[in-house]
Enzyme design. Structure first.
Site, PDB file in Angstrom:
ATOM      1  N   ALA A 128      -8.732   8.005  -7.261  1.00 31.01           N
ATOM      2  CA  ALA A 128      -7.629   7.594  -6.378  1.00 31.01           C
ATOM      3  C   ALA A 128      -8.229   6.605  -5.380  1.00 31.01           C
ATOM      4  O   ALA A 128      -8.702   6.986  -4.331  1.00 31.01           O
ATOM      5  CB  ALA A 128      -7.040   8.820  -5.677  1.00 31.01           C
ATOM      6  N   ALA A 130      -7.337   3.152  -4.053  1.00 26.60           N
ATOM      7  CA  ALA A 130      -6.869   2.128  -3.109  1.00 26.60           C
ATOM      8  C   ALA A 130      -6.866   2.657  -1.677  1.00 26.60           C
ATOM      9  O   ALA A 130      -6.616   3.838  -1.477  1.00 26.60           O
ATOM     10  CB  ALA A 130      -5.463   1.685  -3.496  1.00 26.60           C
ATOM     11  N   PRO A 131      -7.192   1.825  -0.704  1.00 24.20           N
ATOM     12  CA  PRO A 131      -7.434   0.379  -0.780  1.00 24.20           C
ATOM     13  C   PRO A 131      -8.839  -0.014  -1.221  1.00 24.20           C
ATOM     14  O   PRO A 131      -9.121  -1.201  -1.337  1.00 24.20           O
ATOM     15  CB  PRO A 131      -7.167  -0.095   0.653  1.00 24.20           C
ATOM     16  CG  PRO A 131      -7.525   1.087   1.503  1.00 24.20           C
ATOM     17  CD  PRO A 131      -7.137   2.299   0.695  1.00 24.20           C
ATOM     18  N   GLY A 132      -9.748   0.958  -1.421  1.00 21.59           N
ATOM     19  CA  GLY A 132     -11.032   0.586  -2.017  1.00 21.59           C
ATOM     20  C   GLY A 132     -12.228   0.720  -1.107  1.00 21.59           C
ATOM     21  O   GLY A 132     -13.297   0.221  -1.435  1.00 21.59           O
ATOM     22  N   ASP A 197     -10.894  11.357  -4.184  1.00 24.87           N
ATOM     23  CA  ASP A 197     -10.520  11.227  -2.771  1.00 24.87           C
ATOM     24  C   ASP A 197      -8.996  11.385  -2.777  1.00 24.87           C
ATOM     25  O   ASP A 197      -8.252  10.412  -2.857  1.00 24.87           O
ATOM     26  CB  ASP A 197     -10.964   9.851  -2.270  1.00 24.87           C
ATOM     27  CG  ASP A 197     -10.791   9.691  -0.773  1.00 24.87           C
ATOM     28  OD1 ASP A 197     -11.025  10.668  -0.041  1.00 24.87           O
ATOM     29  OD2 ASP A 197     -10.430   8.585  -0.326  1.00 24.87           O
ATOM     30  N   CYS A 250      -8.502  13.728   3.807  1.00 24.74           N
ATOM     31  CA  CYS A 250      -8.493  13.616   5.272  1.00 24.74           C
ATOM     32  C   CYS A 250      -7.464  14.614   5.806  1.00 24.74           C
ATOM     33  O   CYS A 250      -6.813  14.368   6.820  1.00 24.74           O
ATOM     34  CB  CYS A 250      -8.252  12.190   5.732  1.00 24.74           C
ATOM     35  SG  CYS A 250      -6.779  11.441   5.045  1.00 24.74           S
TER      36      CYS A 250
END
Ligand SMILES: C[S@@+](CC[C@H](N)C(=O)[O-])C[C@H]1O[C@@H](n2cnc3c(N)ncnc32)[C@H](O)[C@@H]1O
Length: 479
Positions: A128, A130-132, A197, A250
């Site tokens: 998962a 993006a944004p990288g 993530d 997070c």
């Protein structure tokens, strides 16, 4: 000022370890975040970056868990994202705690940091992406070697992911666009390391977004937790025996963190081993749970909240679904020897770039691409959005180099621009040259010795070849 609701505070109070206080949690959640960046070692060494930016008024405070990460203090109010150094991909603006998962994924390689080819045969999956931020961190840790499959479910976010991967000069990446539940089935026991993530409720990001928890409701998380459980199972199936998986969020609640890891253990039993992160960096133990997971509360390191678990696959498991049929009609073929020779000569003669020999040059119509070798056995097993980097387009006579190739492949020759010229270039304008000289054709233009892109040297001006979608309205210049 952060907006909490009582449901959220009650849930934190239940989960907060006894050595931490609710008062500190609230106080730190209301404190603005320290600005942090990660130096992109694919483009510049940490030492050179510190020298370069110290001269522009930055000061650096190292982040203990990432050798390339720093909290920075900046003596101007420039928009960092609009600075030339950012657009060149010399650094990534990344929250300090978000640098933890890649460090945890590669901690066993940290002692061999100088062995630049240690990842040549390694396959890593970032489920998962993006944004990288973590994809580009992992690519830098791998020194662009091996293969990094970076997946993202949201179509619009795949575009942002690609822009960041290209800006940072990543060349070992293959982008995919799937619900990551498919990896366990499509690429069963394929990867040496997997990062999940996971999509999450984002409670840890309150310091960036004070409204993040305004309408928080525990019951809203049920769907997210189901997705996290399905994704971690898929990640585990895609992992080779002996490989490691890092699960991060997070979020702050047990349900989205510890419970998801225990779900995996329930599903796969003895094959799942929790690897303790107590020694990951000095003081890591302050954030460790009894299982050895890192549960970073905002007050521990004055950062965003984060959760990181490292899980080893110690024995084989049954695959849950049969292997899907191979897909046909892959539009690329391997370049012929003559094509490789001509393209190699073009890169050498025009830009003094030596094309890497540990990658495959592939052709689609008139396009030439450079694929990481380790992707080749995976072709046909799933659909890729984009693999490696596009090198050049063949013209009637010769080639036209691609911007992303210039950013990813290093060259000793360049046409150095001044501050103002670099700004003009990034704003898409041609650059007049004071003295008329012999035209030089395609040249790499650079700023502070780092490439910006390609221009056509016409003798009295540089004709701008920056791709349209990279042209900026505003560039922030240090005075
Ligand atoms: C926490 S963010 C990833 C942040 C990213 N790893 C980084 O460091 O820049 C989670 C991402 O998962 C994506 N996502 C949501 N559901 C997904 C799914 N089922 N499969 C794959 N990605 C998914 C979201 O669009 C979002 O971009």
């Amino acid at each position: 000022m952060a907006h909490f609701n009582q449901n959220f505070l009650d849930s934190i109070e239940r989960d907060l370890p006894s050595h931490l206080s609710m008062e500190d949690f609230i106080a730190y959640s209301n404190k603005p975040l320290r600005l942090s960046i990660r130096v992109n070692t694919l483009k510049i060494s940490t030492e050179n970056f510190i020298d370069l930016m110290s001269a522009k008024g930055w000061s650096f405070d190292p982040i203990p868990w990432c050798n390339q990460g720093f909290w920075v203090t900046i003596s101007s109010d420039l928009q960092l994202g609009n600075t030339i150094e950012h657009l060149q991909g010399l650094f990534y603006i990344q929250e300090a705690s978000s640098m933890l998962p890649p460090t945890a994924l590669f901690d066993s390689h940290a002692d061999n940091e100088n062995d630049l080819s240690q990842f040549a045969q390694t396959r890593v999956l970032d489920m998962a992406s993006a944004p990288g931020s973590k994809t580009t961190q992992i690519a830098a840790l791998m020194n662009n070697q091996g293969l990094l499959v970076a997946n993202e479910y949201s179509a619009s976010r795949v575009k942002v992911l690609h822009a960041n991967v290209a800006r940072m000069g990543v060349s070992n990446c293959a982008l995919t666009h799937f619900d990551a539940r498919v990896f366990g089935e499509y690429l069963f026991e394929t990867f040496d390391s997997v990062l999940l993530d996971a999509p999450c409720s984002g409670e840890g990001t309150i310091r960036k977004d004070p409204d993040a928890l305004k309408n928080w409701d525990n019951n809203d998380n049920k769907g997210i937790v189901d997705t996290q459980k399905a994704l971690i199972e898929s990640a585990f199936l895609a992992l080779k025996v002996g490989g490691c998986l890092v699960y991060s969020t997070c979020a702050l609640s047990r349900q989205e963190n510890q419970d998801v890891c225990h779900h995996l253990k329930t599903a796969f039993g003895e094959a799942v081993e929790f690897a303790a992160l107590t020694e990951l960096f000095p003081d890591a133990d302050k954030a460790c749970t009894e299982e050895g997971f890192l549960h970073v509360w905002p007050q521990i390191y004055d950062s965003e909240g984060f959760f990181v678990a490292k899980i080893r696959k110690v024995s084989a498991v049954e695959r849950t679904l049969p292997e899907p049929k191979m897909q046909k009609n892959f539009p690329f073929t391997a370049a012929k020897t003559k094509q490789i020779e001509e393209l190699t000569a073009y890169f050498e003669d025009s830009f003094a770039i030596t094309l890497p020999t540990d990658a495959e040059i592939m052709v689609r119509d008139l396009e030439f691409w450079l694929f990481p070798k380790a992707v080749m056995p995976l072709i046909g097993k799933m659909r890729f959005q984009r693999i490696g980097i596009k090198l050049a387009d063949a013209l009637k006579k010769g080639y036209k180099v691609r911007h992303e190739a210039i950013l990813a492949l290093s060259s000793p020759t360049r046409f150095e621009l001044s501050d103002e010229q670099a700004k003009e270039f990034l704003m898409g304008r041609d650059i007049s040259l004071v003295e008329k000289v012999k035209p030089q054709g395609e040249v790499i233009v650079s700023y502070a010795s780092n490439p910006l892109g390609v221009a056509k040297h016409l003798g009295n001006k540089l004709k701008n070849n920056l791709p349209r979608d990279l042209v900026k309205d505003k560039i922030a210049l240090y005075q």
